[in-house]
Motif scaffolding. Structure first.
Motif, PDB file in Angstrom:
ATOM      1  N   TRP A   8       0.833  -1.208   0.000  1.00 46.50           N
ATOM      2  CA  TRP A   8       0.000   0.000   0.000  1.00 46.50           C
ATOM      3  C   TRP A   8       0.867   1.257   0.000  1.00 46.50           C
ATOM      4  O   TRP A   8       0.646   2.174  -0.795  1.00 46.50           O
ATOM      5  CB  TRP A   8      -0.915   0.039   1.219  1.00 46.50           C
ATOM      6  CG  TRP A   8      -2.042  -0.930   1.226  1.00 46.50           C
ATOM      7  CD1 TRP A   8      -2.547  -1.640   0.169  1.00 46.50           C
ATOM      8  CD2 TRP A   8      -2.831  -1.310   2.352  1.00 46.50           C
ATOM      9  NE1 TRP A   8      -3.597  -2.425   0.583  1.00 46.50           N
ATOM     10  CE2 TRP A   8      -3.792  -2.248   1.904  1.00 46.50           C
ATOM     11  CE3 TRP A   8      -2.826  -0.956   3.699  1.00 46.50           C
ATOM     12  CZ2 TRP A   8      -4.729  -2.824   2.761  1.00 46.50           C
ATOM     13  CZ3 TRP A   8      -3.762  -1.526   4.544  1.00 46.50           C
ATOM     14  CH2 TRP A   8      -4.702  -2.458   4.078  1.00 46.50           C
ATOM     15  N   LEU A   9       1.848   1.300   0.898  1.00 42.73           N
ATOM     16  CA  LEU A   9       2.704   2.490   1.018  1.00 42.73           C
ATOM     17  C   LEU A   9       3.534   2.695  -0.243  1.00 42.73           C
ATOM     18  O   LEU A   9       3.675   3.833  -0.712  1.00 42.73           O
ATOM     19  CB  LEU A   9       3.586   2.379   2.259  1.00 42.73           C
ATOM     20  CG  LEU A   9       2.838   2.413   3.597  1.00 42.73           C
ATOM     21  CD1 LEU A   9       3.786   2.105   4.751  1.00 42.73           C
ATOM     22  CD2 LEU A   9       2.151   3.749   3.805  1.00 42.73           C
ATOM     23  N   ASN A  10       4.082   1.620  -0.815  1.00 46.35           N
ATOM     24  CA  ASN A  10       4.852   1.732  -2.062  1.00 46.35           C
ATOM     25  C   ASN A  10       3.980   2.217  -3.209  1.00 46.35           C
ATOM     26  O   ASN A  10       4.397   3.068  -3.995  1.00 46.35           O
ATOM     27  CB  ASN A  10       5.500   0.390  -2.427  1.00 46.35           C
ATOM     28  CG  ASN A  10       6.693   0.066  -1.559  1.00 46.35           C
ATOM     29  OD1 ASN A  10       7.321   0.952  -0.989  1.00 46.35           O
ATOM     30  ND2 ASN A  10       6.994  -1.214  -1.433  1.00 46.35           N
ATOM     31  N   ASN A  11       2.780   1.682  -3.308  1.00 50.78           N
ATOM     32  CA  ASN A  11       1.878   2.101  -4.387  1.00 50.78           C
ATOM     33  C   ASN A  11       1.511   3.576  -4.268  1.00 50.78           C
ATOM     34  O   ASN A  11       1.396   4.276  -5.275  1.00 50.78           O
ATOM     35  CB  ASN A  11       0.621   1.232  -4.412  1.00 50.78           C
ATOM     36  CG  ASN A  11       0.889  -0.152  -4.961  1.00 50.78           C
ATOM     37  OD1 ASN A  11       1.939  -0.414  -5.548  1.00 50.78           O
ATOM     38  ND2 ASN A  11      -0.059  -1.052  -4.779  1.00 50.78           N
ATOM     39  N   ILE A  12       1.323   4.048  -3.047  1.00 53.58           N
ATOM     40  CA  ILE A  12       1.014   5.469  -2.839  1.00 53.58           C
ATOM     41  C   ILE A  12       2.194   6.330  -3.265  1.00 53.58           C
ATOM     42  O   ILE A  12       2.031   7.328  -3.954  1.00 53.58           O
ATOM     43  CB  ILE A  12       0.628   5.738  -1.370  1.00 53.58           C
ATOM     44  CG1 ILE A  12      -0.742   5.126  -1.080  1.00 53.58           C
ATOM     45  CG2 ILE A  12       0.622   7.230  -1.072  1.00 53.58           C
ATOM     46  CD1 ILE A  12      -1.090   5.097   0.384  1.00 53.58           C
ATOM     47  N   GLU A  13       3.398   5.924  -2.874  1.00 47.13           N
ATOM     48  CA  GLU A  13       4.596   6.683  -3.229  1.00 47.13           C
ATOM     49  C   GLU A  13       4.823   6.700  -4.743  1.00 47.13           C
ATOM     50  O   GLU A  13       5.262   7.702  -5.292  1.00 47.13           O
ATOM     51  CB  GLU A  13       5.831   6.105  -2.524  1.00 47.13           C
ATOM     52  CG  GLU A  13       5.853   6.342  -1.033  1.00 47.13           C
ATOM     53  CD  GLU A  13       5.799   7.821  -0.655  1.00 47.13           C
ATOM     54  OE1 GLU A  13       6.517   8.643  -1.269  1.00 47.13           O
ATOM     55  OE2 GLU A  13       5.021   8.150   0.258  1.00 47.13           O
ATOM     56  N   ASN A  14       4.523   5.579  -5.394  1.00 50.56           N
ATOM     57  CA  ASN A  14       4.735   5.468  -6.839  1.00 50.56           C
ATOM     58  C   ASN A  14       3.568   5.977  -7.673  1.00 50.56           C
ATOM     59  O   ASN A  14       3.631   5.998  -8.893  1.00 50.56           O
ATOM     60  CB  ASN A  14       5.011   4.005  -7.224  1.00 50.56           C
ATOM     61  CG  ASN A  14       6.264   3.481  -6.568  1.00 50.56           C
ATOM     62  OD1 ASN A  14       7.188   4.232  -6.302  1.00 50.56           O
ATOM     63  ND2 ASN A  14       6.291   2.187  -6.295  1.00 50.56           N
ATOM     64  N   GLY A  15       2.462   6.347  -7.009  1.00 51.52           N
ATOM     65  CA  GLY A  15       1.286   6.819  -7.728  1.00 51.52           C
ATOM     66  C   GLY A  15       0.525   5.704  -8.426  1.00 51.52           C
ATOM     67  O   GLY A  15      -0.263   5.942  -9.335  1.00 51.52           O
ATOM     68  N   ASN A  16       0.766   4.480  -8.008  1.00 55.34           N
ATOM     69  CA  ASN A  16       0.153   3.308  -8.623  1.00 55.34           C
ATOM     70  C   ASN A  16      -0.990   2.797  -7.729  1.00 55.34           C
ATOM     71  O   ASN A  16      -0.920   1.711  -7.179  1.00 55.34           O
ATOM     72  CB  ASN A  16       1.224   2.230  -8.825  1.00 55.34           C
ATOM     73  CG  ASN A  16       0.736   1.079  -9.662  1.00 55.34           C
ATOM     74  OD1 ASN A  16      -0.257   1.188 -10.375  1.00 55.34           O
ATOM     75  ND2 ASN A  16       1.432  -0.036  -9.583  1.00 55.34           N
ATOM     76  N   ILE A  17      -2.033   3.605  -7.575  1.00 53.10           N
ATOM     77  CA  ILE A  17      -3.145   3.306  -6.679  1.00 53.10           C
ATOM     78  C   ILE A  17      -3.997   2.200  -7.288  1.00 53.10           C
ATOM     79  O   ILE A  17      -4.517   2.346  -8.392  1.00 53.10           O
ATOM     80  CB  ILE A  17      -4.010   4.564  -6.424  1.00 53.10           C
ATOM     81  CG1 ILE A  17      -3.149   5.746  -5.975  1.00 53.10           C
ATOM     82  CG2 ILE A  17      -5.125   4.261  -5.449  1.00 53.10           C
ATOM     83  CD1 ILE A  17      -2.377   5.548  -4.709  1.00 53.10           C
ATOM     84  N   LYS A  18      -4.144   1.086  -6.562  1.00 53.92           N
ATOM     85  CA  LYS A  18      -4.856  -0.074  -7.099  1.00 53.92           C
ATOM     86  C   LYS A  18      -6.136  -0.418  -6.355  1.00 53.92           C
ATOM     87  O   LYS A  18      -6.936  -1.189  -6.863  1.00 53.92           O
ATOM     88  CB  LYS A  18      -3.941  -1.298  -7.072  1.00 53.92           C
ATOM     89  CG  LYS A  18      -2.744  -1.183  -7.975  1.00 53.92           C
ATOM     90  CD  LYS A  18      -1.928  -2.447  -7.944  1.00 53.92           C
ATOM     91  CE  LYS A  18      -0.759  -2.334  -8.911  1.00 53.92           C
ATOM     92  NZ  LYS A  18       0.071  -3.536  -8.896  1.00 53.92           N
ATOM     93  N   CYS A  19      -6.319   0.087  -5.149  1.00 57.31           N
ATOM     94  CA  CYS A  19      -7.499  -0.321  -4.384  1.00 57.31           C
ATOM     95  C   CYS A  19      -8.024   0.870  -3.565  1.00 57.31           C
ATOM     96  O   CYS A  19      -7.367   1.895  -3.445  1.00 57.31           O
ATOM     97  CB  CYS A  19      -7.177  -1.503  -3.467  1.00 57.31           C
ATOM     98  SG  CYS A  19      -5.997  -1.129  -2.158  1.00 57.31           S
ATOM     99  N   TYR A  20      -9.224   0.687  -3.022  1.00 59.92           N
ATOM    100  CA  TYR A  20      -9.835   1.738  -2.212  1.00 59.92           C
ATOM    101  C   TYR A  20      -8.978   2.103  -1.010  1.00 59.92           C
ATOM    102  O   TYR A  20      -8.837   3.276  -0.670  1.00 59.92           O
ATOM    103  CB  TYR A  20     -11.228   1.325  -1.736  1.00 59.92           C
ATOM    104  CG  TYR A  20     -12.269   1.290  -2.818  1.00 59.92           C
ATOM    105  CD1 TYR A  20     -12.429   2.351  -3.714  1.00 59.92           C
ATOM    106  CD2 TYR A  20     -13.120   0.208  -2.942  1.00 59.92           C
ATOM    107  CE1 TYR A  20     -13.403   2.323  -4.703  1.00 59.92           C
ATOM    108  CE2 TYR A  20     -14.099   0.173  -3.935  1.00 59.92           C
ATOM    109  CZ  TYR A  20     -14.232   1.236  -4.808  1.00 59.92           C
ATOM    110  OH  TYR A  20     -15.194   1.210  -5.787  1.00 59.92           O
ATOM    111  N   ALA A  21      -8.397   1.102  -0.351  1.00 54.39           N
ATOM    112  CA  ALA A  21      -7.578   1.370   0.840  1.00 54.39           C
ATOM    113  C   ALA A  21      -6.425   2.312   0.491  1.00 54.39           C
ATOM    114  O   ALA A  21      -6.135   3.249   1.238  1.00 54.39           O
ATOM    115  CB  ALA A  21      -7.048   0.068   1.433  1.00 54.39           C
TER     116      ALA A  21
END
Length: 149
Positions: A8-21
């Motif tokens: 979750w934290l990596n996806n947020i940092e990379n702008g790769n948002i995949k889910c509601y959370a």
């Protein structure tokens, strides 16, 4: 830290948002300052409330609260207080950066859920013997004493 939390934290940092959370966590993180001054200079506070999250993300209330609960369980967010908007109360959420604080939140949430589970056992009282009910009473008593400290 669990693998899903790192993801979750990596996806947020990379702008790769995949889910509601992740979408919700990004908003909470963006509205939580590093030094106590609101990132967006909002008049309400440091953090973001449920009402704003629902409006910004367009996520339904039920899905939003479920994701918030999961984020809370992982120690990534904390509720600081509530505000009143249009005669309803909404929690303010902040992102938790400190690993020690995250562990405290995780532990507290587990204790709260355990206490709820114990109290729910009484709805099955007719299936429990006297000794089991006494153990449940003792556990509830101990939890109440621990929460007073």
């Amino acid at each position: 830290m669990k693998a899903k939390v790192k993801t979750w934290l990596n996806n947020i940092e990379n702008g790769n948002i995949k889910c509601y959370a992740e979408q919700i966590l990004k908003q909470i993180k963006n509205h939580t300052s590093l030094n106590g001054v609101p990132s967006f200079m909002k008049k309400s506070s440091n953090g973001i409330n449920t009402y704003e999250l629902r409006n910004i993300t367009g996520i339904s209330h039920q899905t939003l609260t479920s994701a918030l609960s999961n984020l809370y369980d992982e120690g990534l967010i904390q509720s600081t207080y509530q505000i009143e908007i249009e005669q309803s109360y909404y929690s303010i959420y902040e992102f938790v950066r400190d690993d020690k604080k995250r562990l405290e939140i995780i532990t507290q949430r587990k204790k709260e859920k355990f206490a709820q589970w114990l109290k729910k056992a009484y709805s099955y009282e007719e299936f429990l013997n006297e000794a089991t009910l006494e153990l449940i009473d003792m556990e509830i008593f101990v939890l109440n004493k621990l929460s007073e400290k």
